[in-house]
Design a protein around this motif. Sequence first.
Motif, PDB file in Angstrom:
ATOM      1  N   ALA A 141       0.834  -1.210   0.000  1.00 26.72           N
ATOM      2  CA  ALA A 141       0.000   0.000   0.000  1.00 26.72           C
ATOM      3  C   ALA A 141       0.862   1.250   0.000  1.00 26.72           C
ATOM      4  N   GLY A 142       0.309   2.300  -0.574  1.00 22.49           N
ATOM      5  CA  GLY A 142       1.001   3.581  -0.553  1.00 22.49           C
ATOM      6  C   GLY A 142       1.092   4.136   0.851  1.00 22.49           C
ATOM      7  N   VAL A 143       0.039   3.914   1.630  1.00 24.66           N
ATOM      8  CA  VAL A 143      -0.037   4.420   2.996  1.00 24.66           C
ATOM      9  C   VAL A 143      -0.681   3.339   3.867  1.00 24.66           C
ATOM     10  N   THR A 144      -0.154   3.166   5.067  1.00 23.32           N
ATOM     11  CA  THR A 144      -0.765   2.280   6.056  1.00 23.32           C
ATOM     12  C   THR A 144      -1.018   3.110   7.305  1.00 23.32           C
ATOM     13  N   GLU A 145      -2.278   3.145   7.755  1.00 17.69           N
ATOM     14  CA  GLU A 145      -2.650   3.987   8.894  1.00 17.69           C
ATOM     15  C   GLU A 145      -3.364   3.177   9.968  1.00 17.69           C
ATOM     16  N   LEU A 146      -3.253   3.638  11.210  1.00 18.78           N
ATOM     17  CA  LEU A 146      -4.034   3.105  12.316  1.00 18.78           C
ATOM     18  C   LEU A 146      -5.394   3.787  12.257  1.00 18.78           C
ATOM     19  N   HIS A 147      -6.469   2.996  12.356  1.00 19.35           N
ATOM     20  CA  HIS A 147      -7.824   3.552  12.246  1.00 19.35           C
ATOM     21  C   HIS A 147      -8.733   3.007  13.332  1.00 19.35           C
ATOM     22  N   THR A 148      -9.806   3.735  13.578  1.00 20.16           N
ATOM     23  CA  THR A 148     -10.883   3.289  14.440  1.00 20.16           C
ATOM     24  C   THR A 148     -12.202   3.708  13.825  1.00 20.16           C
ATOM     25  N   HIS A 149     -13.291   3.257  14.398  1.00 18.43           N
ATOM     26  CA  HIS A 149     -14.629   3.689  13.998  1.00 18.43           C
ATOM     27  C   HIS A 149     -15.191   4.567  15.104  1.00 18.43           C
ATOM     28  N   VAL A 150     -15.814   5.670  14.729  1.00 21.04           N
ATOM     29  CA  VAL A 150     -16.472   6.551  15.703  1.00 21.04           C
ATOM     30  C   VAL A 150     -17.889   6.822  15.233  1.00 21.04           C
ATOM     31  N   ASN A 151     -18.775   7.048  16.195  1.00 26.58           N
ATOM     32  CA  ASN A 151     -20.159   7.377  15.886  1.00 26.58           C
ATOM     33  C   ASN A 151     -20.277   8.898  15.818  1.00 26.58           C
ATOM     34  N   GLU A 152     -20.579   9.413  14.632  1.00 25.50           N
ATOM     35  CA  GLU A 152     -20.769  10.851  14.428  1.00 25.50           C
ATOM     36  C   GLU A 152     -22.186  11.078  13.943  1.00 25.50           C
ATOM     37  N   ASP A 153     -23.011  11.661  14.807  1.00 24.77           N
ATOM     38  CA  ASP A 153     -24.409  11.956  14.465  1.00 24.77           C
ATOM     39  C   ASP A 153     -25.140  10.717  13.959  1.00 24.77           C
ATOM     40  N   GLY A 154     -24.934   9.594  14.631  1.00 29.23           N
ATOM     41  CA  GLY A 154     -25.637   8.366  14.265  1.00 29.23           C
ATOM     42  C   GLY A 154     -25.022   7.592  13.120  1.00 29.23           C
ATOM     43  N   MET A 155     -23.931   8.078  12.553  1.00 28.88           N
ATOM     44  CA  MET A 155     -23.248   7.388  11.443  1.00 28.88           C
ATOM     45  C   MET A 155     -21.886   6.892  11.932  1.00 28.88           C
ATOM     46  N   MET A 156     -21.582   5.639  11.637  1.00 31.98           N
ATOM     47  CA  MET A 156     -20.263   5.102  11.971  1.00 31.98           C
ATOM     48  C   MET A 156     -19.291   5.521  10.871  1.00 31.98           C
ATOM     49  N   ARG A 157     -18.198   6.149  11.292  1.00 30.10           N
ATOM     50  CA  ARG A 157     -17.180   6.626  10.349  1.00 30.10           C
ATOM     51  C   ARG A 157     -15.800   6.185  10.819  1.00 30.10           C
ATOM     52  N   MET A 158     -14.930   5.923   9.836  1.00 33.25           N
ATOM     53  CA  MET A 158     -13.549   5.580  10.151  1.00 33.25           C
ATOM     54  C   MET A 158     -12.748   6.849  10.338  1.00 33.25           C
ATOM     55  N   ARG A 159     -11.825   6.789  11.291  1.00 31.64           N
ATOM     56  CA  ARG A 159     -10.932   7.915  11.539  1.00 31.64           C
ATOM     57  C   ARG A 159      -9.526   7.410  11.802  1.00 31.64           C
ATOM     58  N   ARG A 160      -8.562   8.153  11.285  1.00 31.07           N
ATOM     59  CA  ARG A 160      -7.151   7.855  11.557  1.00 31.07           C
ATOM     60  C   ARG A 160      -6.877   8.220  13.012  1.00 31.07           C
ATOM     61  N   ILE A 161      -6.065   7.384  13.678  1.00 32.34           N
ATOM     62  CA  ILE A 161      -5.647   7.676  15.041  1.00 32.34           C
ATOM     63  C   ILE A 161      -4.132   7.587  15.118  1.00 32.34           C
ATOM     64  N   ASP A 162      -3.550   8.204  16.141  1.00 24.83           N
ATOM     65  CA  ASP A 162      -2.096   8.254  16.279  1.00 24.83           C
ATOM     66  C   ASP A 162      -1.504   7.041  16.976  1.00 24.83           C
ATOM     67  N   ARG A 163      -2.316   6.361  17.800  1.00 25.38           N
ATOM     68  CA  ARG A 163      -1.769   5.239  18.567  1.00 25.38           C
ATOM     69  C   ARG A 163      -2.871   4.319  19.047  1.00 25.38           C
ATOM     70  N   ILE A 164      -2.482   3.084  19.276  1.00 26.04           N
ATOM     71  CA  ILE A 164      -3.375   2.092  19.864  1.00 26.04           C
ATOM     72  C   ILE A 164      -2.688   1.623  21.139  1.00 26.04           C
ATOM     73  N   GLU A 165      -3.295   1.937  22.268  1.00 26.29           N
ATOM     74  CA  GLU A 165      -2.713   1.593  23.570  1.00 26.29           C
ATOM     75  C   GLU A 165      -2.730   0.077  23.768  1.00 26.29           C
ATOM     76  N   LEU A 166      -1.632  -0.445  24.337  1.00 27.86           N
ATOM     77  CA  LEU A 166      -1.477  -1.865  24.625  1.00 27.86           C
ATOM     78  C   LEU A 166      -1.150  -2.011  26.117  1.00 27.86           C
ATOM     79  N   PRO A 167      -2.170  -2.014  26.980  1.00 24.55           N
ATOM     80  CA  PRO A 167      -1.932  -2.091  28.423  1.00 24.55           C
ATOM     81  C   PRO A 167      -1.285  -3.417  28.833  1.00 24.55           C
ATOM     82  N   VAL A 168      -0.541  -3.375  29.916  1.00 21.96           N
ATOM     83  CA  VAL A 168       0.136  -4.555  30.458  1.00 21.96           C
ATOM     84  C   VAL A 168      -0.862  -5.693  30.667  1.00 21.96           C
ATOM     85  N   GLY A 169      -0.497  -6.872  30.189  1.00 22.76           N
ATOM     86  CA  GLY A 169      -1.278  -8.072  30.426  1.00 22.76           C
ATOM     87  C   GLY A 169      -2.591  -8.170  29.672  1.00 22.76           C
TER      88      GLY A 169
END
Length: 157
Positions: A65-93
């Motif tokens: 791919a030209g670009v690989t991004e971290l993404h999530t889904h958010v609910n905006e006004d009743g619509m699920m939309r994908m958004r780029r995020i800066d990090r995905i937390e990985l808590p201990v254990g």
Amino acid sequence: MFRSSALAFTLFAGITIAAQAAEIAISDPYARAVPPGQHNSAVFLSLTNSSAQNHALVGAESPVAGVTELHTHVNEDGMMRMRRIDRIELPVGETVTLKPGGLHLMLIGLKQSLEPGASVDLTLIYDDGSRMSVQAPVRQTGVPPMQHPGLTKKPNI
């Protein structure tokens, strides 16, 4: 003498970074198969942090791919939309699962078709600077390909 000390430090630092990445276990990685002409796809997997400290996934790269991004889904006004995020937390254990409809790695501007039976090479990048190589087999899923507003065309990269 200085050269051998610098080499020893570099080797030790490399071993330490590799050990930190090894404390994050990857399970069930897969990329979504997409029909010819589709320019975007996604990768899903589970990450388990078995270390003694919190970590975060802060990036990913893939030659498919030209670009690989971290993404999530958010609910905006009743619509699920994908958004780029800066990090995905990985808590201990804990295990964090990237799955359809939630967190995922977005492959934007595919350079090749993704057909079942193929695999996608990925490099995961963590907040401590460590990197981990992963191969994700391409699977056909029962879920339609993810559409991302503004990403319907192949980006100019």
